[in-house]
Design a protein around this motif. Structure first.
Motif, mmCIF file in Angstrom:
data_model
loop_
_atom_site.group_PDB
_atom_site.id
_atom_site.type_symbol
_atom_site.label_atom_id
_atom_site.label_comp_id
_atom_site.label_asym_id
_atom_site.label_seq_id
_atom_site.Cartn_x
_atom_site.Cartn_y
_atom_site.Cartn_z
ATOM 1 N N GLU A 1 -43.732 -10.843 9.224
ATOM 2 C CA GLU A 1 -43.024 -9.925 8.324
ATOM 3 C C GLU A 1 -43.030 -10.397 6.874
ATOM 4 O OE1 GLU A 1 -38.660 -7.786 7.751
ATOM 5 O OE2 GLU A 1 -38.865 -9.453 9.163
ATOM 6 N N VAL A 2 -42.834 -11.690 6.648
ATOM 7 C CA VAL A 2 -42.794 -12.209 5.278
ATOM 8 C C VAL A 2 -44.161 -12.054 4.617
ATOM 9 C CG1 VAL A 2 -42.342 -14.220 3.832
ATOM 10 C CG2 VAL A 2 -40.934 -13.827 5.858
ATOM 11 N N SER A 3 -45.232 -12.420 5.305
ATOM 12 C CA SER A 3 -46.587 -12.302 4.753
ATOM 13 C C SER A 3 -46.936 -10.844 4.470
ATOM 14 C CB SER A 3 -47.619 -12.896 5.707
ATOM 15 O OG SER A 3 -47.380 -14.262 5.900
ATOM 16 N N ARG A 4 -46.593 -9.980 5.382
ATOM 17 C CA ARG A 4 -46.876 -8.542 5.203
ATOM 18 C C ARG A 4 -46.097 -7.994 4.008
ATOM 19 N NH1 ARG A 4 -48.916 -3.853 7.995
ATOM 20 N NH2 ARG A 4 -48.708 -2.292 6.369
ATOM 21 N N SER A 5 -44.867 -8.426 3.856
ATOM 22 C CA SER A 5 -44.056 -7.967 2.726
ATOM 23 C C SER A 5 -44.615 -8.466 1.395
ATOM 24 C CB SER A 5 -42.604 -8.416 2.886
ATOM 25 O OG SER A 5 -42.003 -7.715 3.937
ATOM 26 N N VAL A 6 -45.064 -9.716 1.369
ATOM 27 C CA VAL A 6 -45.677 -10.259 0.150
ATOM 28 C C VAL A 6 -46.919 -9.443 -0.204
ATOM 29 C CG1 VAL A 6 -46.917 -12.260 -0.791
ATOM 30 C CG2 VAL A 6 -44.742 -12.579 0.398
ATOM 31 N N LEU A 7 -47.705 -9.096 0.781
ATOM 32 C CA LEU A 7 -48.899 -8.298 0.544
ATOM 33 C C LEU A 7 -48.539 -6.896 0.046
ATOM 34 C CD1 LEU A 7 -51.976 -8.448 0.723
ATOM 35 C CD2 LEU A 7 -51.775 -7.515 3.036
ATOM 36 N N SER A 8 -47.518 -6.298 0.634
ATOM 37 C CA SER A 8 -47.068 -4.976 0.175
ATOM 38 C C SER A 8 -46.611 -5.038 -1.271
ATOM 39 C CB SER A 8 -45.929 -4.461 1.060
ATOM 40 O OG SER A 8 -46.399 -4.168 2.343
ATOM 41 N N LEU A 9 -45.888 -6.086 -1.606
ATOM 42 C CA LEU A 9 -45.443 -6.257 -2.988
ATOM 43 C C LEU A 9 -46.641 -6.374 -3.929
ATOM 44 C CD1 LEU A 9 -43.539 -6.893 -5.315
ATOM 45 C CD2 LEU A 9 -43.517 -9.251 -4.517
ATOM 46 N N ALA A 10 -47.625 -7.159 -3.549
ATOM 47 C CA ALA A 10 -48.816 -7.351 -4.384
ATOM 48 C C ALA A 10 -49.518 -6.025 -4.655
ATOM 49 C CB ALA A 10 -49.767 -8.345 -3.720
ATOM 50 N N SER A 11 -49.424 -5.094 -3.729
ATOM 51 C CA SER A 11 -50.110 -3.815 -3.902
ATOM 52 C C SER A 11 -49.517 -2.986 -5.043
ATOM 53 C CB SER A 11 -50.096 -3.009 -2.602
ATOM 54 O OG SER A 11 -48.819 -2.453 -2.356
ATOM 55 N N ARG B 1 -41.323 -15.727 -6.164
ATOM 56 C CA ARG B 1 -39.915 -15.533 -6.518
ATOM 57 C C ARG B 1 -39.316 -14.315 -5.823
ATOM 58 N NH1 ARG B 1 -38.894 -16.023 -12.817
ATOM 59 N NH2 ARG B 1 -36.800 -15.565 -12.076
ATOM 60 N N MET B 2 -40.076 -13.215 -5.761
ATOM 61 C CA MET B 2 -39.536 -12.019 -5.118
ATOM 62 C C MET B 2 -39.418 -12.197 -3.611
ATOM 63 S SD MET B 2 -40.937 -8.809 -7.317
ATOM 64 C CE MET B 2 -42.459 -9.484 -7.960
ATOM 65 N N ALA B 3 -40.361 -12.896 -3.010
ATOM 66 C CA ALA B 3 -40.267 -13.171 -1.574
ATOM 67 C C ALA B 3 -39.066 -14.066 -1.289
ATOM 68 C CB ALA B 3 -41.550 -13.814 -1.068
ATOM 69 N N ALA B 4 -38.823 -15.039 -2.159
ATOM 70 C CA ALA B 4 -37.671 -15.934 -1.978
ATOM 71 C C ALA B 4 -36.356 -15.164 -2.121
ATOM 72 C CB ALA B 4 -37.732 -17.081 -2.975
ATOM 73 N N GLU B 5 -36.319 -14.189 -3.024
ATOM 74 C CA GLU B 5 -35.124 -13.350 -3.164
ATOM 75 C C GLU B 5 -34.907 -12.506 -1.920
ATOM 76 O OE1 GLU B 5 -35.469 -10.835 -6.590
ATOM 77 O OE2 GLU B 5 -35.343 -12.504 -8.003
ATOM 78 N N ARG B 6 -35.986 -11.968 -1.398
ATOM 79 C CA ARG B 6 -35.881 -11.045 -0.263
ATOM 80 C C ARG B 6 -35.656 -11.761 1.064
ATOM 81 N NH1 ARG B 6 -38.584 -5.538 0.529
ATOM 82 N NH2 ARG B 6 -37.525 -4.927 2.414
ATOM 83 N N PHE B 7 -36.234 -12.955 1.216
ATOM 84 C CA PHE B 7 -36.143 -13.702 2.471
ATOM 85 C C PHE B 7 -35.615 -15.116 2.217
ATOM 86 C CE2 PHE B 7 -39.712 -10.717 2.918
ATOM 87 C CZ PHE B 7 -39.298 -9.997 4.030
ATOM 88 N N PRO B 8 -34.413 -15.272 1.668
ATOM 89 C CA PRO B 8 -33.945 -16.620 1.310
ATOM 90 C C PRO B 8 -33.789 -17.552 2.509
ATOM 91 C CG PRO B 8 -32.159 -15.034 1.153
ATOM 92 C CD PRO B 8 -33.416 -14.249 1.406
ATOM 93 N N ASP B 9 -33.496 -17.010 3.663
ATOM 94 C CA ASP B 9 -33.294 -17.845 4.846
ATOM 95 C C ASP B 9 -34.557 -17.989 5.693
ATOM 96 O OD1 ASP B 9 -33.191 -15.128 5.422
ATOM 97 O OD2 ASP B 9 -31.937 -15.433 7.192
ATOM 98 N N ARG B 10 -35.638 -17.294 5.317
ATOM 99 C CA ARG B 10 -36.848 -17.319 6.140
ATOM 100 C C ARG B 10 -38.061 -17.866 5.414
ATOM 101 N NH1 ARG B 10 -37.586 -11.634 8.433
ATOM 102 N NH2 ARG B 10 -39.309 -12.653 9.438
ATOM 103 N N HIS C 1 -37.762 -2.900 -5.538
ATOM 104 C CA HIS C 1 -37.502 -4.335 -5.689
ATOM 105 C C HIS C 1 -38.238 -4.882 -6.912
ATOM 106 C CE1 HIS C 1 -36.055 -8.132 -4.006
ATOM 107 N NE2 HIS C 1 -37.178 -8.652 -4.465
ATOM 108 N N LEU C 2 -39.477 -4.434 -7.108
ATOM 109 C CA LEU C 2 -40.271 -4.874 -8.255
ATOM 110 C C LEU C 2 -39.633 -4.433 -9.568
ATOM 111 C CD1 LEU C 2 -42.821 -6.144 -9.466
ATOM 112 C CD2 LEU C 2 -43.969 -3.955 -9.093
ATOM 113 N N ILE C 3 -39.175 -3.197 -9.638
ATOM 114 C CA ILE C 3 -38.524 -2.699 -10.851
ATOM 115 C C ILE C 3 -37.283 -3.533 -11.158
ATOM 116 C CG2 ILE C 3 -37.265 -0.741 -11.838
ATOM 117 C CD1 ILE C 3 -39.328 1.051 -10.303
ATOM 118 N N GLY C 4 -36.487 -3.837 -10.149
ATOM 119 C CA GLY C 4 -35.306 -4.681 -10.349
ATOM 120 C C GLY C 4 -35.679 -6.077 -10.821
ATOM 121 N N PHE C 5 -36.713 -6.651 -10.215
ATOM 122 C CA PHE C 5 -37.167 -7.987 -10.594
ATOM 123 C C PHE C 5 -37.623 -7.997 -12.045
ATOM 124 C CE2 PHE C 5 -40.709 -10.940 -11.208
ATOM 125 C CZ PHE C 5 -40.116 -12.150 -10.850
ATOM 126 N N LEU C 6 -38.421 -7.010 -12.441
ATOM 127 C CA LEU C 6 -38.911 -6.958 -13.818
ATOM 128 C C LEU C 6 -37.765 -6.775 -14.804
ATOM 129 C CD1 LEU C 6 -42.151 -4.851 -13.341
ATOM 130 C CD2 LEU C 6 -41.955 -7.319 -13.701
#
Length: 129
Positions: free
Chosen positions: A14-24, A38-47, A102-107
């Motif tokens: 799930e984490v890898s897939r989410s990172v890839l989705s974000l990159a898109s 940084r965005m993956a760490a925000e989204r999955f702080p415990d994973r 999530h990207l808009i919030g991060f930016l």
């Protein structure tokens, strides 16, 4: 294309897939690794373990997995990856992960950080005037 991508993406966690989705959602020629991290760490702080593997997904293992499968490619500048435009378009069309918000919030947060770091006399437009 869809059949090949679905087969390639199926084994991703799930984490890898989410990172890839974000990159898109980022420009395909310059996908900043630090933003993804940084965005993956925000989204999955415990994973997500940003340094070592301790029963959680290691950031470096995710990077290797995505580049090893050719989903993201290293560039001449180690700070960036790139993504094939067709892969990005397919991922955006099938993105149920809401990474765009999530990207808009991060930016927005990054813009606020940048503004606080700049001296009062520095204007965002000063370079263009």
């Amino acid at each position: 294309m869809a059949a090949v991508l679905e087969t390639t993406l199926a084994p991703l966690d799930e984490v890898s897939r989410s990172v890839l989705s974000l990159a898109s959602w980022l420009p395909p020629e310059i996908v900043p690794w630090t933003w993804l991290r940084r965005m993956a760490a925000e989204r999955f702080p415990d994973r997500l373990d940003l340094e070592t593997v301790k029963g959680r997904a290691s950031w470096f293992a995710i990077q290797r997995k995505l580049t090893g499968r050719g989903l993201l490619r290293d560039t001449d500048d180690i700070r960036y990856a790139s993504m094939h435009r067709l892969v990005g378009a397919w991922l955006r069309a099938s993105d149920v992960d809401e990474w765009q918000d999530h990207l808009i919030g991060f930016l927005g947060r990054r813009g606020e950080e940048w503004r606080r770091e700049q001296p009062e006399s520095t204007s965002a437009c000063s370079a263009f005037v």
